[in-house]
Design a protein around this motif. Structure first.
Motif, PDB file in Angstrom:
ATOM      1  N   TYR A  65       0.846  -1.191   0.000  1.00  0.00           N
ATOM      2  CA  TYR A  65       0.000   0.000   0.000  1.00  0.00           C
ATOM      3  C   TYR A  65       0.879   1.237   0.000  1.00  0.00           C
ATOM      4  O   TYR A  65       1.429   1.603   1.028  1.00  0.00           O
ATOM      5  N   TRP A  66       1.028   1.831  -1.170  1.00  0.00           N
ATOM      6  CA  TRP A  66       1.835   3.034  -1.317  1.00  0.00           C
ATOM      7  C   TRP A  66       1.248   4.126  -0.446  1.00  0.00           C
ATOM      8  O   TRP A  66       0.031   4.236  -0.362  1.00  0.00           O
ATOM      9  N   PRO A  67       2.005   4.922   0.263  1.00  0.00           N
ATOM     10  CA  PRO A  67       3.433   5.172   0.131  1.00  0.00           C
ATOM     11  C   PRO A  67       4.314   4.355   1.063  1.00  0.00           C
ATOM     12  O   PRO A  67       5.508   4.603   1.141  1.00  0.00           O
ATOM     13  N   THR A  68       3.789   3.354   1.775  1.00  0.00           N
ATOM     14  CA  THR A  68       4.647   2.578   2.666  1.00  0.00           C
ATOM     15  C   THR A  68       5.284   1.415   1.920  1.00  0.00           C
ATOM     16  O   THR A  68       4.683   0.877   0.994  1.00  0.00           O
ATOM     17  N   PRO A  69       6.475   1.007   2.309  1.00  0.00           N
ATOM     18  CA  PRO A  69       7.141  -0.104   1.627  1.00  0.00           C
ATOM     19  C   PRO A  69       6.797  -1.466   2.215  1.00  0.00           C
ATOM     20  O   PRO A  69       7.332  -2.470   1.775  1.00  0.00           O
TER      21      PRO A  69
ATOM     22  N   TYR B  91      -7.288  -7.011   7.157  1.00  0.00           N
ATOM     23  CA  TYR B  91      -7.053  -5.614   6.776  1.00  0.00           C
ATOM     24  C   TYR B  91      -8.000  -5.183   5.658  1.00  0.00           C
ATOM     25  O   TYR B  91      -8.654  -4.146   5.749  1.00  0.00           O
ATOM     26  N   LYS B  92      -8.111  -6.017   4.631  1.00  0.00           N
ATOM     27  CA  LYS B  92      -9.015  -5.706   3.520  1.00  0.00           C
ATOM     28  C   LYS B  92     -10.471  -5.672   3.980  1.00  0.00           C
ATOM     29  O   LYS B  92     -11.238  -4.809   3.554  1.00  0.00           O
ATOM     30  N   SER B  93     -10.867  -6.608   4.845  1.00  0.00           N
ATOM     31  CA  SER B  93     -12.259  -6.658   5.303  1.00  0.00           C
ATOM     32  C   SER B  93     -12.629  -5.420   6.113  1.00  0.00           C
ATOM     33  O   SER B  93     -13.797  -5.046   6.164  1.00  0.00           O
ATOM     34  N   LEU B  94     -11.647  -4.806   6.748  1.00  0.00           N
ATOM     35  CA  LEU B  94     -11.886  -3.596   7.535  1.00  0.00           C
ATOM     36  C   LEU B  94     -11.848  -2.320   6.695  1.00  0.00           C
ATOM     37  O   LEU B  94     -12.204  -1.254   7.184  1.00  0.00           O
ATOM     38  N   GLY B  95     -11.372  -2.425   5.453  1.00  0.00           N
ATOM     39  CA  GLY B  95     -11.307  -1.261   4.581  1.00  0.00           C
ATOM     40  C   GLY B  95      -9.906  -0.842   4.199  1.00  0.00           C
ATOM     41  O   GLY B  95      -9.710   0.222   3.619  1.00  0.00           O
ATOM     42  N   GLY B  96      -8.903  -1.665   4.531  1.00  0.00           N
ATOM     43  CA  GLY B  96      -7.520  -1.358   4.153  1.00  0.00           C
ATOM     44  C   GLY B  96      -7.058  -0.035   4.737  1.00  0.00           C
ATOM     45  O   GLY B  96      -7.361   0.291   5.884  1.00  0.00           O
ATOM     46  N   PRO B  97      -6.359   0.768   3.940  1.00  0.00           N
ATOM     47  CA  PRO B  97      -5.822   2.035   4.443  1.00  0.00           C
ATOM     48  C   PRO B  97      -6.907   3.029   4.873  1.00  0.00           C
ATOM     49  O   PRO B  97      -6.636   3.939   5.635  1.00  0.00           O
ATOM     50  N   SER B  98      -8.149   2.815   4.404  1.00  0.00           N
ATOM     51  CA  SER B  98      -9.255   3.697   4.799  1.00  0.00           C
ATOM     52  C   SER B  98      -9.803   3.348   6.178  1.00  0.00           C
ATOM     53  O   SER B  98     -10.603   4.091   6.739  1.00  0.00           O
ATOM     54  N   SER B  99      -9.379   2.215   6.724  1.00  0.00           N
ATOM     55  CA  SER B  99      -9.863   1.779   8.039  1.00  0.00           C
ATOM     56  C   SER B  99      -9.134   2.531   9.151  1.00  0.00           C
ATOM     57  O   SER B  99      -8.209   3.306   8.898  1.00  0.00           O
ATOM     58  N   THR B 100      -9.532   2.252  10.378  1.00  0.00           N
ATOM     59  CA  THR B 100      -8.863   2.881  11.522  1.00  0.00           C
ATOM     60  C   THR B 100      -7.421   2.417  11.656  1.00  0.00           C
ATOM     61  O   THR B 100      -6.624   3.098  12.289  1.00  0.00           O
TER      62      THR B 100
ATOM     63  N   SER C 148      -5.316   2.322   9.197  1.00  0.00           N
ATOM     64  CA  SER C 148      -4.562   3.173   8.276  1.00  0.00           C
ATOM     65  C   SER C 148      -3.486   2.346   7.562  1.00  0.00           C
ATOM     66  O   SER C 148      -3.740   1.210   7.202  1.00  0.00           O
ATOM     67  N   TYR C 149      -2.302   2.904   7.353  1.00  0.00           N
ATOM     68  CA  TYR C 149      -1.243   2.241   6.590  1.00  0.00           C
ATOM     69  C   TYR C 149      -0.331   1.401   7.473  1.00  0.00           C
ATOM     70  O   TYR C 149      -0.136   1.717   8.650  1.00  0.00           O
ATOM     71  N   PRO C 150       0.274   0.333   6.895  1.00  0.00           N
ATOM     72  CA  PRO C 150       1.229  -0.453   7.667  1.00  0.00           C
ATOM     73  C   PRO C 150       2.469   0.380   7.995  1.00  0.00           C
ATOM     74  O   PRO C 150       2.913   1.184   7.182  1.00  0.00           O
ATOM     75  N   LYS C 151       3.002   0.190   9.209  1.00  0.00           N
ATOM     76  CA  LYS C 151       4.236   0.904   9.573  1.00  0.00           C
ATOM     77  C   LYS C 151       5.382  -0.056   9.860  1.00  0.00           C
ATOM     78  O   LYS C 151       6.454   0.368  10.281  1.00  0.00           O
ATOM     79  N   SER C 152       5.154  -1.351   9.638  1.00  0.00           N
ATOM     80  CA  SER C 152       6.224  -2.347   9.749  1.00  0.00           C
ATOM     81  C   SER C 152       5.831  -3.568   8.933  1.00  0.00           C
ATOM     82  O   SER C 152       4.684  -3.704   8.519  1.00  0.00           O
TER      83      SER C 152
END
Length: 81
Positions: free
Chosen positions: A20-24, A35-44, A46-50
């Motif tokens: 999920y851009w912009p995270t690597p 994650y997808k079932s919750l809405g991915g980056p739009s969910s609470t 947000s983006y992966p940080k690790s």
């Protein structure tokens, strides 16, 4: 000479991960499904940080997101901690 086809584990790993851009950091497997079932980056979450990493209990894995952490084990499945 033709290149051999990828082995099943490599093909499976690539097919069950998504970045999920912009995270690597890729999100994979059961954590990705949650994650997808919750809405991915739009969910609470947000983006992966690790990246996904061993949980320290010798059983599961964890992945940190900006909005929380997801734990996975074969016994419990994936859930937000």
């Amino acid at each position: 000479m033709a290149q051999p086809a990828p082995t099943a584990p490599q093909a499976t790993a690539a097919a069950t991960c998504q970045s999920y851009w912009p995270t690597p950091y890729p999100v994979c497997g059961a954590i990705l499904d949650l994650y997808k079932s919750l809405g991915g980056p739009s969910s609470t979450l947000s983006y992966p940080k690790s990246s996904e990493a061993p949980a320290g209990d010798g059983i599961g894995t964890r992945q940190a997101f900006l909005g929380g952490t997801v734990y996975y084990s074969p016994t419990t499945g994936a859930y937000i901690e």
